[in-house]
Design a protein around this motif. Structure first.
Motif, PDB file in Angstrom:
ATOM      1  N   ALA A 164      14.521   1.985  19.761  1.00 22.12           N
ATOM      2  CA  ALA A 164      13.446   1.704  18.809  1.00 22.12           C
ATOM      3  C   ALA A 164      12.296   0.966  19.487  1.00 22.12           C
ATOM      4  CB  ALA A 164      13.971   0.868  17.646  1.00 22.12           C
ATOM      5  N   ALA A 165      11.110   1.217  18.987  1.00 20.69           N
ATOM      6  CA  ALA A 165       9.929   0.500  19.476  1.00 20.69           C
ATOM      7  C   ALA A 165       9.819  -0.827  18.734  1.00 20.69           C
ATOM      8  CB  ALA A 165       8.687   1.345  19.225  1.00 20.69           C
ATOM      9  N   SER A 166       9.111  -1.753  19.327  1.00 24.32           N
ATOM     10  CA  SER A 166       8.856  -3.020  18.641  1.00 24.32           C
ATOM     11  C   SER A 166       8.145  -2.736  17.339  1.00 24.32           C
ATOM     12  CB  SER A 166       7.970  -3.922  19.501  1.00 24.32           C
ATOM     13  OG  SER A 166       8.680  -4.452  20.569  1.00 24.32           O
ATOM     14  N   GLY A 167       8.352  -3.612  16.405  1.00 23.15           N
ATOM     15  CA  GLY A 167       7.634  -3.478  15.144  1.00 23.15           C
ATOM     16  C   GLY A 167       8.507  -3.832  13.966  1.00 23.15           C
ATOM     17  N   PRO A 168       7.907  -3.762  12.783  1.00 22.35           N
ATOM     18  CA  PRO A 168       8.614  -4.172  11.571  1.00 22.35           C
ATOM     19  C   PRO A 168       9.860  -3.350  11.268  1.00 22.35           C
ATOM     20  CG  PRO A 168       6.255  -3.950  11.150  1.00 22.35           C
ATOM     21  CD  PRO A 168       6.497  -3.437  12.519  1.00 22.35           C
ATOM     22  N   ALA A 169       9.837  -2.048  11.489  1.00 22.98           N
ATOM     23  CA  ALA A 169      11.004  -1.218  11.166  1.00 22.98           C
ATOM     24  C   ALA A 169      12.197  -1.615  12.035  1.00 22.98           C
ATOM     25  CB  ALA A 169      10.672   0.260  11.343  1.00 22.98           C
ATOM     26  N   ALA A 170      11.970  -1.791  13.320  1.00 21.38           N
ATOM     27  CA  ALA A 170      13.049  -2.204  14.225  1.00 21.38           C
ATOM     28  C   ALA A 170      13.534  -3.603  13.866  1.00 21.38           C
ATOM     29  CB  ALA A 170      12.569  -2.158  15.672  1.00 21.38           C
ATOM     30  N   ALA A 171      12.600  -4.488  13.559  1.00 19.17           N
ATOM     31  CA  ALA A 171      12.966  -5.857  13.194  1.00 19.17           C
ATOM     32  C   ALA A 171      13.797  -5.875  11.913  1.00 19.17           C
ATOM     33  CB  ALA A 171      11.712  -6.709  13.029  1.00 19.17           C
ATOM     34  N   ASP A 172      13.426  -5.036  10.954  1.00 17.96           N
ATOM     35  CA  ASP A 172      14.176  -4.983   9.700  1.00 17.96           C
ATOM     36  C   ASP A 172      15.598  -4.467   9.907  1.00 17.96           C
ATOM     37  OD1 ASP A 172      11.951  -5.972   8.370  1.00 17.96           O
ATOM     38  OD2 ASP A 172      11.359  -4.022   7.548  1.00 17.96           O
ATOM     39  N   LEU A 173      15.761  -3.476  10.781  1.00 10.50           N
ATOM     40  CA  LEU A 173      17.106  -2.976  11.089  1.00 10.50           C
ATOM     41  C   LEU A 173      17.944  -4.062  11.760  1.00 10.50           C
ATOM     42  CD1 LEU A 173      16.376   0.632  12.372  1.00 10.50           C
ATOM     43  CD2 LEU A 173      17.730   0.012  10.356  1.00 10.50           C
ATOM     44  N   ALA A 174      17.347  -4.757  12.708  1.00  7.53           N
ATOM     45  CA  ALA A 174      18.064  -5.843  13.395  1.00  7.53           C
ATOM     46  C   ALA A 174      18.439  -6.944  12.407  1.00  7.53           C
ATOM     47  CB  ALA A 174      17.215  -6.405  14.534  1.00  7.53           C
TER      48      ALA A 174
END
Length: 127
Positions: free
Chosen positions: A62-72
């Protein structure tokens, strides 16, 4: 060896009992979270296992950003619920790095390794 067998063997030899940082999953924490309900423990572990498999694979590339952060963030919550301390810590680091736009492949690799260790531990519990 099932969850109960791991816990019983720990009670027989307290010096051998894994602490939260010695084992991928803190079984004492899990028992507290589920109030000792063994069926609920099994359900929580199975849910974590499914989520960990799905999310860690998505986060690997995943690339940095809100979607990746939300999954983490979702994985972190699931890990904390069952006492997967290393997964929760790696997911927390990944989440913050992704939100800051500073995510590195090493962050993803660390999360994948921690998740794999927790999932392997789950396989041992089922054996």
């Amino acid at each position: 060896m099932g969850v109960a067998a791991h816990r019983e063997s720990d009670n027989l030899n307290p010096s051998a009992a894994p602490g939260p940082f010695d084992s991928p999953i803190d079984l004492v924490h899990l028992a507290r979270q589920t109030m000792g309900d063994r069926e609920l423990e099994k359900e929580a572990l199975a849910l974590f296992d499914r989520q960990a498999e799905q999310i860690s694979e998505k986060l690997r590339f995943a690339a940095s950003g809100p979607a990746a952060a939300d999954l983490a963030h979702k994985l972190k919550g699931s890990a904390r619920a069952i006492g997967a301390v290393a997964v929760a810590a790696a997911a927390d680091h990944y989440e913050h790095a992704a939100r800051a736009g500073a995510l590195k492949q090493a962050d993803a690799d660390h999360l994948v390794v921690a998740t794999a260790a927790a999932r392997a531990f789950l396989r041992e519990l089922d054996a």
